[in-house]
Design an enzyme around this catalytic site. Structure first.
Site, mmCIF file in Angstrom:
data_model
loop_
_atom_site.group_PDB
_atom_site.id
_atom_site.type_symbol
_atom_site.label_atom_id
_atom_site.label_comp_id
_atom_site.label_asym_id
_atom_site.label_seq_id
_atom_site.Cartn_x
_atom_site.Cartn_y
_atom_site.Cartn_z
ATOM 1 N N TYR A 75 35.621 39.328 44.957
ATOM 2 C CA TYR A 75 35.870 39.878 43.629
ATOM 3 C C TYR A 75 34.570 40.383 43.001
ATOM 4 O O TYR A 75 33.662 39.590 42.713
ATOM 5 C CB TYR A 75 36.543 38.848 42.712
ATOM 6 C CG TYR A 75 37.871 38.316 43.233
ATOM 7 C CD1 TYR A 75 38.608 39.015 44.184
ATOM 8 C CD2 TYR A 75 38.391 37.112 42.775
ATOM 9 C CE1 TYR A 75 39.819 38.523 44.659
ATOM 10 C CE2 TYR A 75 39.607 36.620 43.246
ATOM 11 C CZ TYR A 75 40.303 37.334 44.199
ATOM 12 O OH TYR A 75 41.498 36.847 44.667
ATOM 13 N N HIS A 122 40.572 33.976 52.826
ATOM 14 C CA HIS A 122 41.270 34.900 51.924
ATOM 15 C C HIS A 122 42.524 35.522 52.563
ATOM 16 O O HIS A 122 43.535 35.718 51.916
ATOM 17 C CB HIS A 122 40.293 35.997 51.483
ATOM 18 C CG HIS A 122 40.594 36.570 50.136
ATOM 19 N ND1 HIS A 122 39.624 36.982 49.279
ATOM 20 C CD2 HIS A 122 41.755 36.821 49.489
ATOM 21 C CE1 HIS A 122 40.170 37.446 48.170
ATOM 22 N NE2 HIS A 122 41.465 37.363 48.282
HETATM 23 N N1 LIG Z 1 44.658 35.631 47.382
HETATM 24 C C1 LIG Z 1 44.851 36.911 47.153
HETATM 25 O O1 LIG Z 1 44.953 37.721 48.080
HETATM 26 C C2 LIG Z 1 44.957 37.387 45.723
HETATM 27 C C3 LIG Z 1 45.388 38.696 45.452
HETATM 28 C C4 LIG Z 1 45.494 39.094 44.104
HETATM 29 C C5 LIG Z 1 45.170 38.192 43.089
HETATM 30 N N2 LIG Z 1 44.722 36.935 43.398
HETATM 31 C C6 LIG Z 1 44.366 35.954 42.337
HETATM 32 O O2 LIG Z 1 45.414 35.877 41.400
HETATM 33 C C7 LIG Z 1 44.919 36.078 40.083
HETATM 34 C C8 LIG Z 1 45.955 36.749 39.222
HETATM 35 O O3 LIG Z 1 46.479 37.891 39.825
HETATM 36 P P1 LIG Z 1 46.507 39.346 39.151
HETATM 37 O O4 LIG Z 1 45.371 39.528 38.249
HETATM 38 O O5 LIG Z 1 46.708 40.285 40.285
HETATM 39 O O6 LIG Z 1 47.896 39.361 38.357
HETATM 40 P P2 LIG Z 1 48.505 38.596 37.101
HETATM 41 O O7 LIG Z 1 47.727 37.394 36.757
HETATM 42 O O8 LIG Z 1 49.953 38.420 37.381
HETATM 43 O O9 LIG Z 1 48.397 39.685 35.950
HETATM 44 C C9 LIG Z 1 47.191 39.999 35.328
HETATM 45 C C10 LIG Z 1 47.473 41.035 34.258
HETATM 46 O O10 LIG Z 1 48.349 40.463 33.285
HETATM 47 C C11 LIG Z 1 47.767 40.621 32.009
HETATM 48 N N3 LIG Z 1 48.147 39.467 31.198
HETATM 49 C C12 LIG Z 1 47.775 38.178 31.390
HETATM 50 N N4 LIG Z 1 48.334 37.392 30.458
HETATM 51 C C13 LIG Z 1 49.082 38.205 29.661
HETATM 52 C C14 LIG Z 1 49.893 37.981 28.537
HETATM 53 N N5 LIG Z 1 50.069 36.757 28.046
HETATM 54 N N6 LIG Z 1 50.512 39.060 27.969
HETATM 55 C C15 LIG Z 1 50.353 40.298 28.471
HETATM 56 N N7 LIG Z 1 49.604 40.571 29.553
HETATM 57 C C16 LIG Z 1 48.966 39.526 30.134
HETATM 58 C C17 LIG Z 1 46.289 40.690 32.226
HETATM 59 O O11 LIG Z 1 45.711 41.388 31.144
HETATM 60 P P3 LIG Z 1 44.287 40.962 30.516
HETATM 61 O O12 LIG Z 1 43.330 40.837 31.654
HETATM 62 O O13 LIG Z 1 44.012 42.089 29.585
HETATM 63 O O14 LIG Z 1 44.465 39.661 29.802
HETATM 64 C C18 LIG Z 1 46.229 41.478 33.529
HETATM 65 O O15 LIG Z 1 46.370 42.862 33.279
HETATM 66 C C19 LIG Z 1 43.649 36.917 40.282
HETATM 67 O O16 LIG Z 1 42.755 36.753 39.226
HETATM 68 C C20 LIG Z 1 43.114 36.327 41.568
HETATM 69 O O17 LIG Z 1 42.377 35.153 41.274
HETATM 70 C C21 LIG Z 1 44.636 36.520 44.694
#
Ligand SMILES: NC(=O)c1ccc[n+]([C@@H]2O[C@H](COP(=O)([O-])OP(=O)(O)OC[C@H]3O[C@@H](n4cnc5c(N)ncnc54)[C@H](OP(=O)(O)O)[C@@H]3O)[C@@H](O)[C@H]2O)c1
Length: 255
Positions: free
Chosen positions: A25, A83
């Site tokens: 990241y 990962h």
């Molecule tokens: N292992 C893997 O391959 C893999 C792949 C993808 C992700 N991940 C992990 O999973 C975590 C989360 O995944 P993600 O970022 O893809 O998706 P997510 O957490 O489902 O969605 C993040 C998005 O939702 C928004 N959001 C969060 N809370 C909100 C709320 N209460 N109301 C409205 N919008 C909201 C955030 O906006 P703001 O940022 O503006 O708050 C951001 O745009 C990542 O940070 C990472 O650590 C792992």
């Protein structure tokens, strides 16, 4: 950067203590930022990072972990993940994880984006109790893991960590859609929000954790509200019907 750090710190205050990151990241920048955010609060959080598959030889995994620890300004990770599966033999990566556990640099290890066949290989190499977790794509519109991956993890005591738990579409949170109206209706009955209901649905299974990303304090506070929300069986059944699991497909979805 400053607001993201403030959001992380508020999350810790509110009980969102599982912090997920990866060397990938921002090419280390996310770990550096988290290191600053958890300064003085290391013992309050459950800290997870991930090694890239291209670094997952035994020697490079050991080095990657050292680099992550340095950026995170800590002496240990609570869990260290591969990962996704790459070209290096799993035996090598697991040998590195075992060495890191022996040295106290990681307290446990797991995997990410592993399908059942991959999980079976880990179990065959490392034995019962491994992997500690499997971090996978899981949200209301992507329930593929419920067919085989989640049951495997339940049987073997492997935690399931749901990434991207809000999904990649805003449709479920748009009250102009049928799905959005349902989440809003259930949320209203609990003085909650549609996103809190969405997280709670995933958390109905005790082995599942969710790792929503939020970079504003308002979003963090809203997401923390899911911790105390309780949905009844009828509400869970309505969500289940509105967001069908779908048929089993080949391959594990990932992003
Ligand atoms: N292992 C893997 O391959 C893999 C792949 C993808 C992700 N991940 C992990 O999973 C975590 C989360 O995944 P993600 O970022 O893809 O998706 P997510 O957490 O489902 O969605 C993040 C998005 O939702 C928004 N959001 C969060 N809370 C909100 C709320 N209460 N109301 C409205 N919008 C909201 C955030 O906006 P703001 O940022 O503006 O708050 C951001 O745009 C990542 O940070 C990472 O650590 C792992």
């Amino acid at each position: 950067m400053a607001s993201a750090i403030a959001a992380l710190r508020r999350g810790i205050d509110l009980g969102l203590t599982h912090i997920d990151t990866a060397e990938m990241y921002g090419s280390g920048a996310a770990e550096t930022m988290i290191g600053e955010a958890i300064e003085g609060r290391r013992d309050e959080v459950f800290l997870v990072s991930k090694v890239l598959p291209s670094n997952a030889s035994k020697r490079s995994t050991l080095a990657a972990c050292e680099n992550s620890l340095t950026r995170l300004r800590t002496d240990r990770l609570d869990c260290y993940l591969l990962h996704w599966r790459g070209a290096h033999p799993l035996e090598e990566t697991i040998a590195a994880f075992d060495a890191l556990v022996r040295d106290g640099k990681i307290l446990s290890w797991g995997v990410s984006n592993f399908d059942v066949a991959d999980l079976e290989e880990v179990l065959a190499i490392a034995g019962a109790g491994h992997p500690a977790c499997n971090q996978v794509l899981y949200h209301l519109q992507e329930r593929a893991i419920e067919h085989t991956v989640l049951p495997w993890c339940t049987r073997h005591g492997t935690a399931v960590v749901a990434y991207t738990p809000f999904g990649q579409s805003r449709t479920p949170y748009d009250a102009r859609t049928r799905q959005g109206r349902l989440l809003e209706e259930i949320a209203a009955a609990h003085q909650a929000t549609a996103r809190q209901v969405a997280l709670r649905f995933l958390l109905r299974q005790p082995e599942v954790f969710v790792i929503p990303k939020a970079s504003t304090i308002a979003h963090v506070a809203e997401n923390a509200g899911a911790l105390t929300l309780e949905l009844n069986d009828a509400e869970l059944a309505r969500i289940d019907a509105a967001f069908p699991r779908g048929r089993p497909r080949r391959g594990l979805p990932m992003i």
